[in-house]
Design a protein around this motif. Structure first.
Motif, PDB file in Angstrom:
ATOM      1  N   UNK A  66       0.830  -1.196   0.000  1.00 52.60           N
ATOM      2  CA  UNK A  66       0.000   0.000   0.000  1.00 52.60           C
ATOM      3  C   UNK A  66       0.871   1.254   0.000  1.00 52.60           C
ATOM      4  N   UNK A  67       0.461   2.209  -0.781  1.00 57.66           N
ATOM      5  CA  UNK A  67       1.018   3.547  -0.749  1.00 57.66           C
ATOM      6  C   UNK A  67       0.249   4.343   0.304  1.00 57.66           C
ATOM      7  N   UNK A  68       0.947   5.180   1.062  1.00 60.12           N
ATOM      8  CA  UNK A  68       0.297   5.949   2.120  1.00 60.12           C
ATOM      9  C   UNK A  68       0.947   7.320   2.236  1.00 60.12           C
ATOM     10  N   UNK A  69       0.172   8.285   2.703  1.00 65.00           N
ATOM     11  CA  UNK A  69       0.711   9.640   2.827  1.00 65.00           C
ATOM     12  C   UNK A  69       0.069  10.381   3.996  1.00 65.00           C
ATOM     13  N   UNK A  70       0.807  11.378   4.474  1.00 68.30           N
ATOM     14  CA  UNK A  70       0.341  12.218   5.572  1.00 68.30           C
ATOM     15  C   UNK A  70       0.550  13.675   5.198  1.00 68.30           C
ATOM     16  N   UNK A  71      -0.432  14.513   5.460  1.00 67.91           N
ATOM     17  CA  UNK A  71      -0.303  15.935   5.148  1.00 67.91           C
ATOM     18  C   UNK A  71      -0.016  16.774   6.379  1.00 67.91           C
ATOM     19  N   UNK A  72      -0.269  16.228   7.564  1.00 65.70           N
ATOM     20  CA  UNK A  72      -0.037  16.985   8.789  1.00 65.70           C
ATOM     21  C   UNK A  72       1.431  16.977   9.181  1.00 65.70           C
ATOM     22  N   UNK A  73       1.771  17.652  10.264  1.00 63.98           N
ATOM     23  CA  UNK A  73       3.159  17.679  10.721  1.00 63.98           C
ATOM     24  C   UNK A  73       3.618  16.298  11.189  1.00 63.98           C
ATOM     25  N   UNK A  74       4.913  16.081  11.091  1.00 63.31           N
ATOM     26  CA  UNK A  74       5.504  14.816  11.515  1.00 63.31           C
ATOM     27  C   UNK A  74       6.882  15.108  12.083  1.00 63.31           C
ATOM     28  N   UNK A  75       7.184  14.503  13.237  1.00 63.61           N
ATOM     29  CA  UNK A  75       8.445  14.818  13.914  1.00 63.61           C
ATOM     30  C   UNK A  75       9.337  13.606  14.058  1.00 63.61           C
ATOM     31  N   UNK A  76       9.220  12.681  13.126  1.00 60.20           N
ATOM     32  CA  UNK A  76      10.117  11.529  13.060  1.00 60.20           C
ATOM     33  C   UNK A  76      10.210  11.078  11.616  1.00 60.20           C
ATOM     34  N   UNK A  77      11.187  10.216  11.365  1.00 63.65           N
ATOM     35  CA  UNK A  77      11.403   9.722  10.004  1.00 63.65           C
ATOM     36  C   UNK A  77      10.714   8.390   9.799  1.00 63.65           C
ATOM     37  N   UNK A  78       9.402   8.366  10.100  1.00 71.11           N
ATOM     38  CA  UNK A  78       8.644   7.126   9.928  1.00 71.11           C
ATOM     39  C   UNK A  78       7.164   7.448  10.046  1.00 71.11           C
ATOM     40  N   UNK A  79       6.352   6.692   9.298  1.00 69.03           N
ATOM     41  CA  UNK A  79       4.905   6.762   9.421  1.00 69.03           C
ATOM     42  C   UNK A  79       4.402   5.463  10.017  1.00 69.03           C
ATOM     43  N   UNK A  80       3.572   5.573  11.020  1.00 68.50           N
ATOM     44  CA  UNK A  80       2.857   4.412  11.542  1.00 68.50           C
ATOM     45  C   UNK A  80       1.438   4.443  10.982  1.00 68.50           C
ATOM     46  N   UNK A  81       0.722   3.338  11.138  1.00 65.89           N
ATOM     47  CA  UNK A  81      -0.633   3.255  10.582  1.00 65.89           C
ATOM     48  C   UNK A  81      -1.512   4.436  11.014  1.00 65.89           C
ATOM     49  N   UNK A  82      -1.422   4.805  12.268  1.00 64.24           N
ATOM     50  CA  UNK A  82      -2.287   5.867  12.792  1.00 64.24           C
ATOM     51  C   UNK A  82      -1.897   7.251  12.279  1.00 64.24           C
ATOM     52  N   UNK A  83      -0.704   7.391  11.703  1.00 63.19           N
ATOM     53  CA  UNK A  83      -0.251   8.683  11.182  1.00 63.19           C
ATOM     54  C   UNK A  83      -0.831   8.988   9.804  1.00 63.19           C
ATOM     55  N   UNK A  84      -1.333   7.948   9.123  1.00 62.96           N
ATOM     56  CA  UNK A  84      -1.659   8.068   7.701  1.00 62.96           C
ATOM     57  C   UNK A  84      -2.985   8.782   7.478  1.00 62.96           C
ATOM     58  N   UNK A  85      -2.964   9.771   6.585  1.00 61.11           N
ATOM     59  CA  UNK A  85      -4.180  10.481   6.181  1.00 61.11           C
ATOM     60  C   UNK A  85      -4.791   9.878   4.910  1.00 61.11           C
ATOM     61  N   UNK A  86      -3.934   9.336   4.032  1.00 55.55           N
ATOM     62  CA  UNK A  86      -4.406   8.840   2.736  1.00 55.55           C
ATOM     63  C   UNK A  86      -3.797   7.465   2.469  1.00 55.55           C
ATOM     64  N   UNK A  87      -4.642   6.538   2.015  1.00 54.83           N
ATOM     65  CA  UNK A  87      -4.209   5.188   1.650  1.00 54.83           C
ATOM     66  C   UNK A  87      -4.565   4.912   0.193  1.00 54.83           C
ATOM     67  N   UNK A  88      -3.701   4.144  -0.474  1.00 54.44           N
ATOM     68  CA  UNK A  88      -4.062   3.601  -1.767  1.00 54.44           C
ATOM     69  C   UNK A  88      -4.835   2.310  -1.585  1.00 54.44           C
ATOM     70  N   UNK A  89      -5.243   1.699  -2.701  1.00 56.18           N
ATOM     71  CA  UNK A  89      -6.061   0.493  -2.637  1.00 56.18           C
ATOM     72  C   UNK A  89      -5.218  -0.771  -2.563  1.00 56.18           C
ATOM     73  N   UNK A  90      -3.934  -0.662  -2.819  1.00 56.91           N
ATOM     74  CA  UNK A  90      -3.031  -1.792  -2.706  1.00 56.91           C
ATOM     75  C   UNK A  90      -2.726  -2.469  -4.022  1.00 56.91           C
ATOM     76  N   UNK A  91      -1.556  -3.095  -4.082  1.00 56.87           N
ATOM     77  CA  UNK A  91      -1.155  -3.898  -5.230  1.00 56.87           C
ATOM     78  C   UNK A  91      -0.448  -5.143  -4.698  1.00 56.87           C
TER      79      UNK A  91
END
Length: 124
Positions: free
Chosen positions: A93-118
């Motif tokens: 899955x592709x994932x993205x976050x538009x809000x602020x982030x203070x570490x070099x990693x995204x966890x599931x709860x950080x994600x604002x947008x998800x793709x449908x998967x491949x």
């Protein structure tokens, strides 16, 4: 923002694939982005991360084999996967976050947008 992945498939162990995530909208360059994967019976896990300025980070299991990159002019995120192993088999899955982030990693709860998967399947 909508995210659409492509590039998955069936590959033999040791092979390579490149996943692509095309983003819609005008905010792509302001997003933090990651690739996640989920294997059957397992939790979704982060695989690779790329920040707004291009800083990257990887899960230990893929370091040295996977490379995340992006082309902001094309609003596209990539995951180059080399030396693939059967344990890499998963829905990616592709994932993205538009809000602020203070570490070099995204966890599931950080994600604002998800793709449908491949689906990526590594098998001989």
């Amino acid at each position: 923002v909508q995210l659409v992945e492509s590039g998955g498939g069936l590959v033999q162990p040791g092979g390579s694939l490149r996943l692509t995530c095309a983003a819609s909208g005008n905010t792509f360059s302001y997003l933090y982005a990651s690739w996640f994967r989920q294997a059957p019976g397992k939790e979704r896990e982060g695989v690779a991360y790329i920040g707004k300025l291009g800083l990257t980070n990887y899960a230990e299991s893929v370091k040295g084999r996977f490379t995340i990159s992006k082309d902001s002019t094309k609003k596209t995120l990539y995951l180059e996967m080399n030396d693939l192993k059967p344990e890499d088999t998963a829905m990616y899955y592709c994932a993205a976050r538009s809000g602020p982030l203070f570490r070099l990693w995204l966890y599931n709860d950080d994600v604002d947008y998800w793709g449908q998967g491949t689906q990526v399947t590594v098998s001989s």
